[in-house]
Design a protein around this motif. Sequence first.
Motif, mmCIF file in Angstrom:
data_model
loop_
_atom_site.group_PDB
_atom_site.id
_atom_site.type_symbol
_atom_site.label_atom_id
_atom_site.label_comp_id
_atom_site.label_asym_id
_atom_site.label_seq_id
_atom_site.Cartn_x
_atom_site.Cartn_y
_atom_site.Cartn_z
ATOM 1 N N ALA A 142 12.201 -36.748 13.987
ATOM 2 C CA ALA A 142 12.811 -37.725 13.078
ATOM 3 C C ALA A 142 13.839 -37.066 12.174
ATOM 4 C CB ALA A 142 11.723 -38.409 12.243
ATOM 5 N N LEU A 143 13.505 -35.860 11.668
ATOM 6 C CA LEU A 143 14.442 -35.146 10.801
ATOM 7 C C LEU A 143 15.702 -34.759 11.561
ATOM 8 C CD1 LEU A 143 11.977 -32.867 8.815
ATOM 9 C CD2 LEU A 143 13.341 -34.746 7.889
ATOM 10 N N VAL A 190 17.909 -37.830 11.932
ATOM 11 C CA VAL A 190 18.664 -38.136 10.722
ATOM 12 C C VAL A 190 19.804 -37.131 10.529
ATOM 13 C CG1 VAL A 190 18.547 -38.305 8.223
ATOM 14 C CG2 VAL A 190 16.721 -39.257 9.610
ATOM 15 N N VAL A 192 11.508 -44.660 15.357
ATOM 16 C CA VAL A 192 11.542 -43.740 14.213
ATOM 17 C C VAL A 192 10.182 -43.841 13.529
ATOM 18 C CG1 VAL A 192 12.763 -43.081 12.107
ATOM 19 C CG2 VAL A 192 14.015 -44.205 13.964
ATOM 20 N N GLU A 222 8.506 -42.363 11.102
ATOM 21 C CA GLU A 222 8.295 -42.256 9.663
ATOM 22 C C GLU A 222 8.987 -43.386 8.907
ATOM 23 O OE1 GLU A 222 6.343 -40.178 8.076
ATOM 24 O OE2 GLU A 222 5.713 -39.245 9.961
ATOM 25 N N THR A 239 9.736 -43.631 5.679
ATOM 26 C CA THR A 239 10.777 -43.192 4.746
ATOM 27 C C THR A 239 12.076 -42.889 5.474
ATOM 28 O OG1 THR A 239 9.890 -40.936 4.905
ATOM 29 C CG2 THR A 239 9.166 -42.279 3.042
ATOM 30 N N THR A 240 11.978 -42.396 6.697
ATOM 31 C CA THR A 240 13.181 -42.134 7.489
ATOM 32 C C THR A 240 13.850 -43.439 7.888
ATOM 33 O OG1 THR A 240 12.141 -40.128 8.356
ATOM 34 C CG2 THR A 240 14.087 -40.928 9.502
#
Length: 563
Positions: A10-11, A14, A247, A249, A251-252
């Motif tokens: 996920a990171l 982004v 996705v 998460e 928050t993502t």
Amino acid sequence: MRKSLLAIAALLFVTLFAGCGPKSQNKHPDTIVVALSADFDHLNPLLIQMSLAREVCTMIYPSLVRPSFDEKIGAISYQPNAAERWEFAPDGRSVTFHLKHDAVWEDGKPLTSKDFSYSYRLYADPAVASSRQDYLNDLLLKPDGSVDFDRAVETPDDKTLVLRFNKPMSESIVLDHFNDLMPVAEHLFRSIPATEIRQRAATLPVVGTGPFKLKEWQRQSKLTLVSSPTSVLPHPAATPAVTFMVVPEYTTRLAMLKSGQIDALVSAGGINPKDAVEMARSNPDISIIPVADRYFDSVVWLNIDGEAWRNGKRIAPNRFFGDRRVRQAMTYAIDRQAIIDGFMGPDYATIVNTTLSPAYTSIIDRSLPAYGYDPGKALALLKEAGWTPGPDGILQKNGLKFSFELAAPTGNPRRNYAANIIQQNLREIGIDCRLRFDESLMFNKNQNQYRYDAALSGMAAETLPFQLVIWGSDFEKKPFNSSAFQNTDLDRVVAKLTGPLPQAEQAKLWKEYQQILANEQPRTFLYYYAELEGFNERVKNVKLSLLATLGNMYDWKVKSVDN
């Protein structure tokens, strides 16, 4: 390790978009990007169980009718789709559907009544193990209880489909159930043995007649649908493409919506109400649309011994939750209002004690016990059921500690919050509740196999006909009865409600339905909640309803840059 890899992915996702900012969509100006917490289970209507996967299938495959919900009167009506018209026999024992003459599969082959007849046999086949297999049991049956397809489903010509039932049927039940039985193309599936359909799920053809067709599906990553130019059900999608990004998460997903990297956030509870307040101030380009009274959360208490069932189909009471008094105690022990106040706020959720949506105000039984938060009442019921404090303070019975796992799916902040409150509440009365979070597809698989003694899960239970397929003592054929709850009185009520009845008798039976569930508490019904869906202002013509989030996705359009 799996959670860590998902978080890293996920990171990285982004990071790839980080330099693009809100205008990153300009690389694909005609594509609407939707973020989801988890991938779809299947894209084949024979196999689907997840509600959002079903919604996507309605965009690809033909359905007989198109339902719509009238919020003013709280009722569902049905409009033509693959069927341009239909007639029910006066005795309620048959219905004739007349199919559109110009509907074709995306490969150019005509959609015919034989596609429906062929597919119904697949839905009824135990080898396919469809979650909607039970819908076919209202058709004419053979003496052995199997469907008599030769008499029950007639195709006098390519555009006429006749269904014959074993008893008088309610029109709304027939339209709801058989509309859910979306067909696959016979000319593509006839060479695939029914025994191989489920094991070959990943390679089955995804070919439909609907407004969208499949372009690409990268499992656990993204799904892209494109407009199908030949569709007349109801027309080719107005937007060239819709991409669903996985996705995990929350928050993502939220950050991507704020930055413009995605156009919509619709899954796993949507947007947290507290975040919605801040977004209304800081992101006026995002519309937040509530979908109320469609989804409920509950704690599913497994009524049977799951291991005994898996190892020999033997039905034995669950060591913790086979006793109704224990299930009632669990509901008294959980502070549902604290969950609502701490996470959603009282404007966005309604406590319930059955599966019935608060939207159906005319049949809600307001005399049911409230099951308000009452630890003392919970302890009294547990003591009555034989559970008393042990030396370490944990309740025990015949040497068995009251210690179990509460499972929940990952990626859903609302359920994560609720799980922690529930754990704390139960600890306060001497129950050891350990939390377990599984990836969504694994969670669904484990729950279907009765591997969880307790599971915090949700359901879209928006229609009255669907309420009638949740429960059933033959729970092996009722995959939505994930508590394996058996009750002959409820079976009787459900059977009566499938037939045509005077309104007064229907209302009486719906009250009995609620009274049985409220008394038995096969689940602790937590609340119906308003899911807040977020859409960037560039997406136009979005209409959400009690029935579906993606209900009119074929009309969604991307705002022109010139505007």
